[in-house]
Design a protein around this motif. Structure first.
Motif, PDB file in Angstrom:
ATOM      1  N   VAL A 174      53.117  13.045  44.976  1.00 57.56           N
ATOM      2  CA  VAL A 174      51.934  12.555  44.270  1.00 57.56           C
ATOM      3  C   VAL A 174      52.405  11.616  43.169  1.00 57.56           C
ATOM      4  O   VAL A 174      53.310  11.967  42.396  1.00 57.56           O
ATOM      5  CB  VAL A 174      51.136  13.718  43.650  1.00 57.56           C
ATOM      6  CG1 VAL A 174      49.868  13.206  42.958  1.00 57.56           C
ATOM      7  CG2 VAL A 174      50.794  14.761  44.715  1.00 57.56           C
ATOM      8  N   ASP A 175      51.828  10.422  43.066  1.00 54.34           N
ATOM      9  CA  ASP A 175      52.286   9.483  42.046  1.00 54.34           C
ATOM     10  C   ASP A 175      51.647   9.781  40.692  1.00 54.34           C
ATOM     11  O   ASP A 175      50.838  10.713  40.555  1.00 54.34           O
ATOM     12  CB  ASP A 175      52.048   8.024  42.475  1.00 54.34           C
ATOM     13  CG  ASP A 175      50.571   7.638  42.541  1.00 54.34           C
ATOM     14  OD1 ASP A 175      49.725   8.343  41.945  1.00 54.34           O
ATOM     15  OD2 ASP A 175      50.254   6.623  43.198  1.00 54.34           O
ATOM     16  N   GLN A 176      52.024   8.987  39.682  1.00 50.64           N
ATOM     17  CA  GLN A 176      51.553   9.244  38.328  1.00 50.64           C
ATOM     18  C   GLN A 176      50.038   9.108  38.201  1.00 50.64           C
ATOM     19  O   GLN A 176      49.432   9.641  37.264  1.00 50.64           O
ATOM     20  CB  GLN A 176      52.233   8.280  37.354  1.00 50.64           C
ATOM     21  CG  GLN A 176      51.960   6.813  37.646  1.00 50.64           C
ATOM     22  CD  GLN A 176      52.614   5.914  36.626  1.00 50.64           C
ATOM     23  OE1 GLN A 176      52.524   6.145  35.426  1.00 50.64           O
ATOM     24  NE2 GLN A 176      53.306   4.883  37.093  1.00 50.64           N
ATOM     25  N   HIS A 177      49.429   8.398  39.168  1.00 52.06           N
ATOM     26  CA  HIS A 177      47.977   8.215  39.155  1.00 52.06           C
ATOM     27  C   HIS A 177      47.272   9.270  39.999  1.00 52.06           C
ATOM     28  O   HIS A 177      46.081   9.159  40.271  1.00 52.06           O
ATOM     29  CB  HIS A 177      47.624   6.814  39.652  1.00 52.06           C
ATOM     30  CG  HIS A 177      48.314   5.719  38.909  1.00 52.06           C
ATOM     31  ND1 HIS A 177      48.097   5.489  37.562  1.00 52.06           N
ATOM     32  CD2 HIS A 177      49.255   4.812  39.307  1.00 52.06           C
ATOM     33  CE1 HIS A 177      48.849   4.471  37.176  1.00 52.06           C
ATOM     34  NE2 HIS A 177      49.560   4.053  38.202  1.00 52.06           N
ATOM     35  N   ARG A 178      48.032  10.272  40.442  1.00 54.05           N
ATOM     36  CA  ARG A 178      47.520  11.411  41.189  1.00 54.05           C
ATOM     37  C   ARG A 178      47.020  11.008  42.583  1.00 54.05           C
ATOM     38  O   ARG A 178      46.033  11.543  43.092  1.00 54.05           O
ATOM     39  CB  ARG A 178      46.432  12.141  40.384  1.00 54.05           C
ATOM     40  CG  ARG A 178      46.954  12.526  39.001  1.00 54.05           C
ATOM     41  CD  ARG A 178      45.946  13.147  38.097  1.00 54.05           C
ATOM     42  NE  ARG A 178      46.535  13.317  36.755  1.00 54.05           N
ATOM     43  CZ  ARG A 178      45.935  13.923  35.735  1.00 54.05           C
ATOM     44  NH1 ARG A 178      44.739  14.433  35.877  1.00 54.05           N
ATOM     45  NH2 ARG A 178      46.551  14.017  34.565  1.00 54.05           N
ATOM     46  N   LYS A 179      47.745  10.050  43.171  1.00 56.17           N
ATOM     47  CA  LYS A 179      47.478   9.606  44.525  1.00 56.17           C
ATOM     48  C   LYS A 179      48.672   9.984  45.403  1.00 56.17           C
ATOM     49  O   LYS A 179      49.826   9.921  44.961  1.00 56.17           O
ATOM     50  CB  LYS A 179      47.274   8.086  44.581  1.00 56.17           C
ATOM     51  CG  LYS A 179      46.159   7.573  43.677  1.00 56.17           C
ATOM     52  CD  LYS A 179      44.780   8.018  44.151  1.00 56.17           C
ATOM     53  CE  LYS A 179      43.685   7.392  43.292  1.00 56.17           C
ATOM     54  NZ  LYS A 179      42.335   7.886  43.684  1.00 56.17           N
ATOM     55  N   PHE A 180      48.407  10.373  46.649  1.00 50.80           N
ATOM     56  CA  PHE A 180      49.494  10.695  47.567  1.00 50.80           C
ATOM     57  C   PHE A 180      50.252   9.421  47.936  1.00 50.80           C
ATOM     58  O   PHE A 180      49.646   8.372  48.161  1.00 50.80           O
ATOM     59  CB  PHE A 180      48.948  11.363  48.823  1.00 50.80           C
ATOM     60  CG  PHE A 180      48.419  12.744  48.578  1.00 50.80           C
ATOM     61  CD1 PHE A 180      49.261  13.770  48.170  1.00 50.80           C
ATOM     62  CD2 PHE A 180      47.068  13.031  48.745  1.00 50.80           C
ATOM     63  CE1 PHE A 180      48.786  15.044  47.929  1.00 50.80           C
ATOM     64  CE2 PHE A 180      46.576  14.296  48.514  1.00 50.80           C
ATOM     65  CZ  PHE A 180      47.431  15.311  48.097  1.00 50.80           C
TER      66      PHE A 180
END
Length: 544
Positions: free
Chosen positions: A272-278
């Motif tokens: 999960v990236d820092q923007h809360r996207k997979f």
């Protein structure tokens, strides 16, 4: 402060520095030395202020006219981009502030006093001539326009100074005394207090961040299911032992990450990236181990559901139930072991058939690979090895199938014979796996990961609880003090100042980053010992 500091060299260099870096600010910290005050008053400070006016540097210089306490000085140094040491005293042997600066990871530009020449070699800083403002300006501009060079110098400086930390210095002194003590002196390692500070520092309102740069969380690295599953286990264990109410918010956070990562068919994504996207990495990497870790974490939470708020266990049960059908199709060795542990902790009769199915797969792998002196599940020893015999031990406890206990014990004894050398642990290096046909264990030094030491301690703890054999307790202690400096570098891997754990033991240095995996692994290992009776610890020589 005195004229020997030669601060005017920096002032003369500042116009050229400002021309390329218009936001630069030069801090001049310190009181005039008392003996200088007696002989000439503030003559030197007045000279510096006149130089600042002459060169129109008022907006780019600032005096802090104090002798700062050490903690304040260190705060300034940690906020400093570049530390400038411009002494013109050719005979100055050492500098205290210089030592503090390099220990704080400051990139340093220095005149060639003996101390600087010794410490700043091997790309740890920049040496300039005495009273050379042009060289100083060029060096500062080079660093300010290139953050990568700054970061490289910062890391090199910290690596250079890490062996001189008090803990490491004390270990070397103790070993020296031990060497000359003719068996009358023995070095003992005191277990540090349990400290969740770095774990909390690495945790946002979403979850635990994956990596850190030294001890600063690197939000750009995002999050993983792996780290948050491990963190959930560690904090559940901590709450089980200490009933610390602040643990509950962390448990909720890490449980929510697992829920967030679960997909409609019950399986889990990991990255999960820092923007809360997979991230795309989820679709390019085998995620079976990550799925297994999630089940382990959910099962562990359910094992202590009697002491947790009801909504936590309800949520964990729903997530686990949704995942069950996807688990039967997992064949990764370690993933199956994680799942077995999770189902063991869940302790649900309805999931025993799945536990047995996975355990039987491990049994078949073992029977296929076992040959003469090779008692293992695969044709090589790689990472997370201790997990496999521990999982079969858990399967035996759940089912009483004797074959599980027999293979668990046999394979674990084999593994211990490969990773304990004269009582000291040296886990299989990630620089070279141990192959089945290898006659001799590779002499690889470095590439030892905290997570492998932690998994070994978890397995030893499980075998000790089941069989009550003191040898497992002694090996637990021998493995744990690897974190405290009993390793080939004689350096600490656990950082008691932050509560974090360094990311790895290499051949010549310790990786000073304190990421989620290593920090949580240390905590899981440390928390094993809180369940051991004090009498047993004393008998196993755990306390000084």
């Amino acid at each position: 402060m005195g004229s020997g500091k030669n601060i005017e060299t920096t002032l003369e260099a500042l116009p050229e520095i400002i021309s390329q870096n218009p936001d630069v600010m030069f801090l001049i910290i310190g009181k005039t030395h008392p003996t200088i005050i007696k002989s000439e008053g503030e003559k030197y400070r007045i000279f510096l202020k006149e130089t600042i006016q002459r060169l129109n540097l008022e907006k780019h210089t600032f005096f802090i006219n104090q002798y700062l306490p050490l903690d304040e000085l260190l705060d300034y140094l940690q906020l400093t981009n570049i530390y400038l040491f411009t002494s013109k005293d050719r005979n100055q042997a050492v500098s205290g502030t210089f030592s503090y600066a390099i220990s704080c990871g400051c990139p340093i530009v220095s005149t060639p006093i003996p101390h600087a020449l010794e410490v700043l070699k091997e790309d740890t800083g920049i040496i300039i001539d005495f009273e050379a403002p042009d060289q100083l300006a060029a060096a500062v501009n080079l660093l300010l326009k290139n953050e990568n060079i700054q970061e490289k110098l910062r890391l090199k400086s910290l690596e250079k100074m890490a062996p001189t930390a008090w803990e490491n210095s004390s270990i070397l002194h103790a070993l020296l005394f031990q060497q000359h003590g003719k068996d009358t002196i023995k070095l003992n390692y005191t277990f540090p207090a349990i400290n969740l500070s770095h774990l909390k520092n690495m945790t946002t309102d979403f979850g635990m961040i994956q990596f850190s740069k030294i001890n600063k969380p690197d939000i750009d690295s995002g999050y993983t299911l792996d780290d948050n599953a491990r963190a959930l286990i560690a904090v559940c264990r901590h709450y089980e032992l200490y009933r610390d109410e602040s643990d509950l918010a962390l448990i909720s956070t890490y449980l929510n990450v697992i829920k967030f990562c679960q997909q409609p068919h019950g399986n889990f994504l990991n990255y999960v990236d820092q923007h809360r996207k997979f991230t795309q990495q989820n679709y390019e990497t085998n995620l079976e181990d990550s799925n297994g870790r999630a089940i382990w974490a959910l099962g562990y939470l359910l094992s202590i559901k009697e002491i947790l708020p009801h909504q936590y266990s309800e949520e964990a049960e729903l997530i686990l139930k949704k995942s069950i059908f996807s688990l039967e199709n997992i064949y990764s060795t370690r993933a199956m072991a994680f799942i077995i542990k999770g189902l063991y902790y869940q302790n649900s009769e309805k999931n025993i058939p799945l536990l047995k199915k996975l355990a039987n797969r491990l049994v078949k792998m073992y029977q296929h690979e076992k040959h003469n002196d090779w008692h293992w599940f695969e044709s090589y020893l790689t990472y997370g090895n201790s997990l496999l015999p521990e999982a079969l031990l858990c399967a035996w406890i759940s089912t009483k199938e004797e074959v599980y206990q027999q293979i668990a014990s046999e394979s674990f004894q084999f593994l211990l014979s490969k990773i304990f050398i004269k009582g000291d642990i040296r886990v299989i290096s990630n620089k070279g796996w141990l192959q089945k046909d290898t006659v001799k264990i590779p002499e690889t030094i470095g590439g030892e990961q905290p997570i492998d030491v932690a998994y070994t301690i978890l397995a030893l703890s499980a075998f000790y609880r089941v069989f009550k054999d003191e040898k497992y307790l002694q090996l637990m202690k021998n493995a744990f003090i690897w974190f405290l400096g009993k390793n080939h570098l004689n350096q600490i891997i656990y950082n008691p100042a932050t509560g974090g754990c360094y990311d790895g033991l290499e051949e010549k240095n310790v990786n000073l980053n304190q990421g989620a995996e290593s920090t949580v692994s240390y905590l899981m290992a440390r928390l094993c010992f809180s369940k051991v009776p004090v009498k047993s610890l004393l008998n196993a020589d755990h306390l000084t």
